[in-house]
Design an enzyme around this catalytic site. Structure first.
Site: not given
Length: 380
Positions: A123-124, A126, A158, A241, A361
């Site tokens: 998964q590209g 971030s 990952s 996800e 957060e």
């Protein structure tokens, strides 16, 4: 919320338990490449038995399982102490996204190799400056005839070192509002212009990676969902996800807690009121996590789409897992910090739980706004 399984669901669980009993994945091997091969071979065995994508529709090679049956699958996977499939991102993210947005040709091309682990996906999303704000990404895609040339950097990717394909979101319109100038691509990782650099964690494992793109070429037919529609397609990926994983993780957490209780009993520490109180707190949190996962499942069954409860279970699991592993170190002393000790590994690995898959957060903000209905904090 009714936690009683129907006859059909109970039969599904019993069939699955029997299959796991007859298909032991064997001991987990040491070494990153050996571990990956073990998980890949395990997924292939799942696929042969019809268990690789239980939640996928039958027309795409799945079992057409209900949401409850999918939850049962992940619970039983954890109880069997079996690993997650090597292509878990393909099964949970890429596959459902392609089913929703893909053309018939894309579905025919990509779905079956996902199930069989013949082609692994990463998964590209971030980026170094846009980890939690996907719409702020800077990776650019420029049209070049019938192709797109992509340049930029991704991070926390990952399994990229083992992947054939990448779910890639890039900016294709620099002048459009940041949510509207994105396009979702299927990137072939095996080409010039794609460099994977492993990020070694505190455990010594290169589980995550940096991904560098320098005019990597993507054919126009590998656009998913249409040019400029990347934000909507990405939301489909993100909504899936955490699908099912909470049920797997809560079982593993329960198993670790039971092992810690057994270790405390061997050391005759259960009569210590401080120890007993802490173990009781962890037991309570583990049960709350399990019930909250089923509450989220009820929301999906009622409204048809995942709700914000997925953020709550991830937040609860990550902090409880960190709390449990730290207490194990406090309880067991230096033994739990010895290299090669299982608890030493768990303690170190747990450090990343509150960062990966959405930082705590960010998850707290989601829960505050979408579950509790609290107002947004005004910008200053």
């Amino acid at each position: 919320m009714d936690l009683t399984f129907s006859e059909t669901e109970a039969a599904f669980r019993d069939e699955l338990r029997t299959w796991f009993e007859n298909n032991d994945p064997g001991p987990e091997p040491a070494g990153d490449d050996s571990n990956y091969a073990w998980r890949r071979d395990w997924q292939r065995r799942l696929a042969e038995g019809g268990w690789a994508g239980v939640h996928w529709p039958r027309e795409y090679g799945g079992r057409g399982a209900t949401m409850t049956e999918s939850a049962i699958f992940f619970e039983e996977l954890g109880r069997a102490r079996a690993p997650l499939p090597a292509n878990v991102l393909g099964l949970l993210l890429a596959g459902p996204t392609i089913m929703t947005w893909g053309t018939d040709e894309q579905k025919d091309r990509y779905l079956t190799p996902i199930l069989t682990a013949e082609e692994i996906w990463c998964q590209g999303f971030s980026e170094p400056d846009a980890g939690s704000d996907l719409a702020a990404l800077k990776t650019r895609a420029v049209r070049d005839g019938d192709d797109w040339l992509v340049t930029g950097q991704k991070v926390w990717t990952s399994g990229a070192q083992y992947s054939k394909w990448c779910m890639l979101v890039a900016r294709t319109d620099q002048d459009a509002p940041k949510h509207k100038g994105l396009t979702y691509f299927i990137l072939d990782m095996d080409q010039p212009g794609v460099v994977v650099r492993p990020l070694v964690q505190i455990t010594g494992e290169p589980e995550f990676n940096e991904l560098f793109l320098e005019e990597a070429r993507i054919p126009a037919e590998n656009v998913l969902g249409g040019e400029g529609n990347g934000w909507k397609v990405a939301l489909t990926t993100l909504m899936n996800e955490r699908s099912g994983l909470a049920f797997f993780l809560q079982v593993r957490l329960r198993q670790m807690l039971d092992e810690l209780i057994e270790e405390a009993a061997r050391r005759e520490l259960l009569d210590d009121p401080v120890v007993a109180d802490k173990l009781g707190q962890l037991h309570l949190k583990a049960e709350i996590l399990r019930l909250t996962a089923y509450r989220g499942l009820t929301t999906i069954e009622k409204y048809g789409t995942p709700g914000p409860e997925g953020s709550l279970t991830k937040w609860m699991w990550s902090e409880t897992n960190q709390e449990l592993t730290q207490f194990a170190a406090d309880l067991l002393g230096p033994d739990a910090l010895t290299s090669g000790n299982r608890w030493a590994y768990e303690l170190l690995r747990a450090r990343g739980n509150t960062i990966e898959g959405g930082t705590t957060e960010i998850l707290k903000n989601i829960v505050a706004e979408r579950v509790l209905g609290l107002p947004r904090l005004a910008a200053r």
